[in-house]
Design a protein around this motif. Structure first.
Motif, PDB file in Angstrom:
ATOM      1  N   UNK A  21     -69.337 -15.198  63.554  1.00  0.00           N
ATOM      2  CA  UNK A  21     -68.561 -14.042  63.413  1.00  0.00           C
ATOM      3  C   UNK A  21     -67.239 -14.397  62.671  1.00  0.00           C
ATOM      4  N   UNK A  22     -66.566 -15.192  63.607  1.00  0.00           N
ATOM      5  CA  UNK A  22     -64.970 -15.645  63.282  1.00  0.00           C
ATOM      6  C   UNK A  22     -65.152 -16.166  61.821  1.00  0.00           C
ATOM      7  N   UNK A  23     -66.173 -16.977  61.366  1.00  0.00           N
ATOM      8  CA  UNK A  23     -66.142 -17.577  60.172  1.00  0.00           C
ATOM      9  C   UNK A  23     -66.670 -16.688  58.786  1.00  0.00           C
ATOM     10  N   UNK A  24     -67.351 -15.835  59.492  1.00  0.00           N
ATOM     11  CA  UNK A  24     -67.925 -14.716  58.491  1.00  0.00           C
ATOM     12  C   UNK A  24     -66.645 -13.647  57.999  1.00  0.00           C
ATOM     13  N   UNK A  25     -65.845 -13.484  58.897  1.00  0.00           N
ATOM     14  CA  UNK A  25     -64.603 -12.694  58.422  1.00  0.00           C
ATOM     15  C   UNK A  25     -63.290 -13.279  58.309  1.00  0.00           C
ATOM     16  N   UNK A  26     -63.387 -14.596  58.322  1.00  0.00           N
ATOM     17  CA  UNK A  26     -62.203 -15.533  57.840  1.00  0.00           C
ATOM     18  C   UNK A  26     -61.100 -15.127  58.776  1.00  0.00           C
ATOM     19  N   UNK A  27     -61.363 -15.274  60.218  1.00  0.00           N
ATOM     20  CA  UNK A  27     -60.262 -14.934  61.005  1.00  0.00           C
ATOM     21  C   UNK A  27     -59.749 -16.378  61.247  1.00  0.00           C
ATOM     22  N   UNK A  28     -58.385 -16.293  61.249  1.00  0.00           N
ATOM     23  CA  UNK A  28     -57.704 -17.557  61.159  1.00  0.00           C
ATOM     24  C   UNK A  28     -56.558 -17.603  62.196  1.00  0.00           C
ATOM     25  N   UNK A  29     -56.033 -16.329  62.478  1.00  0.00           N
ATOM     26  CA  UNK A  29     -54.977 -16.253  63.766  1.00  0.00           C
ATOM     27  C   UNK A  29     -55.704 -16.085  65.050  1.00  0.00           C
ATOM     28  N   UNK A  30     -56.127 -17.354  65.399  1.00  0.00           N
ATOM     29  CA  UNK A  30     -56.807 -17.386  66.672  1.00  0.00           C
ATOM     30  C   UNK A  30     -56.536 -18.730  67.553  1.00  0.00           C
ATOM     31  N   UNK A  31     -56.460 -18.614  68.732  1.00  0.00           N
ATOM     32  CA  UNK A  31     -55.954 -19.880  69.744  1.00  0.00           C
ATOM     33  C   UNK A  31     -57.417 -20.193  70.418  1.00  0.00           C
ATOM     34  N   UNK A  32     -58.395 -20.996  69.968  1.00  0.00           N
ATOM     35  CA  UNK A  32     -59.471 -21.250  70.478  1.00  0.00           C
ATOM     36  C   UNK A  32     -59.433 -21.697  71.748  1.00  0.00           C
ATOM     37  N   UNK A  33     -58.311 -22.509  72.169  1.00  0.00           N
ATOM     38  CA  UNK A  33     -58.212 -23.021  73.686  1.00  0.00           C
ATOM     39  C   UNK A  33     -58.296 -22.086  74.489  1.00  0.00           C
ATOM     40  N   UNK A  34     -57.805 -20.898  74.208  1.00  0.00           N
ATOM     41  CA  UNK A  34     -57.843 -19.678  75.466  1.00  0.00           C
ATOM     42  C   UNK A  34     -58.940 -18.964  75.508  1.00  0.00           C
ATOM     43  N   UNK A  35     -60.045 -19.054  74.724  1.00  0.00           N
ATOM     44  CA  UNK A  35     -61.148 -18.366  74.618  1.00  0.00           C
ATOM     45  C   UNK A  35     -62.505 -19.299  75.417  1.00  0.00           C
ATOM     46  N   UNK A  36     -62.914 -18.229  76.361  1.00  0.00           N
ATOM     47  CA  UNK A  36     -64.071 -18.721  77.016  1.00  0.00           C
ATOM     48  C   UNK A  36     -65.333 -17.775  76.551  1.00  0.00           C
ATOM     49  N   UNK A  37     -66.486 -18.256  75.895  1.00  0.00           N
ATOM     50  CA  UNK A  37     -67.467 -17.280  75.456  1.00  0.00           C
ATOM     51  C   UNK A  37     -68.175 -17.316  76.557  1.00  0.00           C
ATOM     52  N   UNK A  38     -68.687 -16.032  77.123  1.00  0.00           N
ATOM     53  CA  UNK A  38     -69.796 -15.817  78.233  1.00  0.00           C
ATOM     54  C   UNK A  38     -70.802 -14.837  77.595  1.00  0.00           C
ATOM     55  N   UNK A  39     -71.961 -15.077  78.240  1.00  0.00           N
ATOM     56  CA  UNK A  39     -73.036 -14.089  77.690  1.00  0.00           C
ATOM     57  C   UNK A  39     -72.836 -12.807  78.775  1.00  0.00           C
ATOM     58  N   UNK A  40     -71.816 -11.831  78.558  1.00  0.00           N
ATOM     59  CA  UNK A  40     -71.504 -10.819  79.304  1.00  0.00           C
ATOM     60  C   UNK A  40     -72.195  -9.732  78.662  1.00  0.00           C
ATOM     61  N   UNK A  41     -73.031  -8.762  79.112  1.00  0.00           N
ATOM     62  CA  UNK A  41     -73.541  -7.847  78.145  1.00  0.00           C
ATOM     63  C   UNK A  41     -73.581  -6.671  79.062  1.00  0.00           C
ATOM     64  N   UNK A  42     -72.548  -5.440  78.681  1.00  0.00           N
ATOM     65  CA  UNK A  42     -72.473  -4.092  79.750  1.00  0.00           C
ATOM     66  C   UNK A  42     -73.858  -3.747  79.850  1.00  0.00           C
ATOM     67  N   UNK A  43     -74.854  -3.722  79.193  1.00  0.00           N
ATOM     68  CA  UNK A  43     -76.068  -3.103  79.420  1.00  0.00           C
ATOM     69  C   UNK A  43     -76.815  -3.674  80.338  1.00  0.00           C
ATOM     70  N   UNK A  44     -76.454  -4.723  80.926  1.00  0.00           N
ATOM     71  CA  UNK A  44     -77.265  -5.478  82.164  1.00  0.00           C
ATOM     72  C   UNK A  44     -76.524  -5.257  83.350  1.00  0.00           C
ATOM     73  N   UNK A  45     -77.373  -5.294  84.466  1.00  0.00           N
ATOM     74  CA  UNK A  45     -76.521  -5.449  85.611  1.00  0.00           C
ATOM     75  C   UNK A  45     -75.914  -6.727  85.810  1.00  0.00           C
ATOM     76  N   UNK A  46     -74.701  -6.626  86.338  1.00  0.00           N
ATOM     77  CA  UNK A  46     -73.689  -7.724  86.594  1.00  0.00           C
ATOM     78  C   UNK A  46     -73.605  -8.365  85.137  1.00  0.00           C
ATOM     79  N   UNK A  47     -73.778  -7.371  84.031  1.00  0.00           N
ATOM     80  CA  UNK A  47     -73.576  -8.045  82.679  1.00  0.00           C
ATOM     81  C   UNK A  47     -74.511  -9.008  82.350  1.00  0.00           C
ATOM     82  N   UNK A  48     -75.511  -9.205  83.141  1.00  0.00           N
ATOM     83  CA  UNK A  48     -76.482 -10.208  82.846  1.00  0.00           C
ATOM     84  C   UNK A  48     -75.883 -11.579  83.338  1.00  0.00           C
TER      85      UNK A  48
END
Length: 416
Positions: free
Chosen positions: A118-145
């Motif tokens: 998604x970041x690549x698709x929309x050419x998002x450049x102003x971003x600090x990847x060192x601060x970002x933690x990707x988690x499979x957290x989905x609000x439609x699931x109990x405990x967000x899955x």
């Protein structure tokens, strides 16, 4: 605004139930006067039926908590158009130490891979990847899955929650959307009330403004009067009560159509009635003379949401629509189209395209609907709208997006 809380509480009342407890048990702290309060409110067009009551033990716990901090953020829907830009914006804020990007995996793609795409698709450049933690957290699931340890870690450390996960499905009914998008909101609110007080910023929709009279709630579903808009009305009314009653720390963002950034202009394209109306106009060579639809560039929107949530004077209600209104003359000029009265435009479209293909989009009162949904802008005091130049932005968008010829039997891509 978070120092004084006046909770609406209840001690013992057998008539108060939670629709989520009945389904999943995920939001036991929010009680309502009836089991399916949201359905009752929508059927009656009565927002009073959606007023939540917080149980006494939760109310006492929340009163003892410190106001929301602004160091750790969790963004639901982070692989979406708004969510990815919001994660990027939060990651470059000096006071933010960690941004959890909640993403659903799909097929062979992991959550992290989907976010990167998604970041690549929309050419998002102003971003600090060192601060970002990707988690499979989905609000439609109990405990967000999430597993129990990860869920509890988030519950104990997150300060700011941004919910941009939703459906843009205009064809499904409210009942079809209810379990995922109303129940999940209650689940997220419950999360903000536990362990530490968290501020919730929720992406609503100006489509909810279409429901302004009792007659509107009786209309059959259509593109405008859709289950999606009904869901946004329900969720907006619920959050309005939470803000007014001090049950939770929330900001309802009644967002207009969200278009590409002010820098690269890349847009999801053709997912809104906004683009479909323009596509029709481009196909028939004419645009109707009426009010332009409210919109927000995605990078401006992300900045506004971050400014509000992380600032000292957080507003409970935002309408990040264009601060200076415009008319369809701007679009007609950008596309080189004739500007004609609404009745003439409708007649031109009807001659070129079968009516059943346009009936749900081009209602007889479309200008009235647009005026209703074009709510005045409501922004943080720090907002600077200098980059919101209609002529420049539409020139950018139309140089990037591709339209399908709505008059052709087979799809034909036309670059504006």
């Amino acid at each position: 605004m978070f120092d004084d809380y006046t909770f609406t509480t209840v001690a013992n009342d057998a008539h108060l139930v939670s629709p989520v407890v009945a389904l999943t048990g995920d939001a036991p702290s929010l009680l309502f006067s009836r089991k399916y309060a949201d359905v009752a409110a929508l059927s009656a067009g009565d927002h009073e039926l959606l007023r939540p009551i917080v149980d006494p033990s939760t109310a006492e716990q929340v009163r003892s908590m410190a106001p929301p901090a602004a160091e750790v953020a969790l963004v639901f829907g982070a692989n979406g158009f708004v969510g990815a830009h919001l994660v990027a914006e939060l990651s470059v804020r000096p006071g933010i130490t960690t941004v959890y990007a909640g993403v659903r995996s799909a097929g062979d793609s992991s959550a992290a891979e989907r976010f990167e795409e998604t970041v690549a698709q929309y050419s998002i450049t102003g971003i600090d990847l060192a601060k970002i933690v990707v988690v499979e957290a989905v609000p439609t699931r109990t405990n967000f899955g999430l597993d129990e340890d990860t869920y509890l870690q988030l519950r104990r450390t997150v300060d700011q929650v941004f919910n941009s996960a939703s459906s843009t499905d205009y064809d499904s009914s409210y009942l079809e959307l209810r379990h995922d998008w109303f129940v999940s909101l209650l689940r997220v609110v419950q999360f903000t009330l536990e362990d530490r007080r968290k501020h919730l910023t929720y992406m609503g929709s100006i489509g909810a403004f279409i429901y302004t009279s009792p007659e509107d709630f009786l209309r059959p579903d259509s593109w405008w009067y859709s289950g999606y808009c009904q869901m946004k009305w329900i969720n907006g009314q619920l959050l309005g009560w939470l803000a007014r009653d001090g049950v939770a720390s929330v900001t309802l963002v009644e967002s207009p159509y969200v278009l590409g950034s002010t820098t690269v202009g890349k847009d999801p394209g053709r997912v809104y009635s906004f683009w479909r109306a323009i596509e029709l106009a481009s196909s028939v060579g004419a645009m109707w003379d009426g009010p332009g639809m409210n919109y927000a560039p995605v990078d401006v929107l992300a900045s506004v949401l971050a400014d509000n949530a992380l600032g000292d004077d957080t507003l409970p209600h935002l309408v990040p629509s264009n601060p200076v209104p415009y008319s369809n003359a701007v679009l007609a000029s950008a596309l080189g189209l004739d500007l004609v009265p609404w009745a003439e435009f409708k007649a031109i479209v009807d001659r070129a395209i079968p009516a059943e293909k346009t009936a749900s989009l081009l209602g007889s009162d479309v200008n009235d609907l647009i005026r209703r949904s074009n709510a005045p802008s409501l922004m943080p005091s720090s907002f600077d709208g200098s980059s919101w130049d209609h002529d420049a932005l539409f020139a950018l968008y139309l140089s990037v997006i591709q339209f399908r010829d709505a008059t052709a039997r087979r799809p034909r891509l036309v670059t504006a």
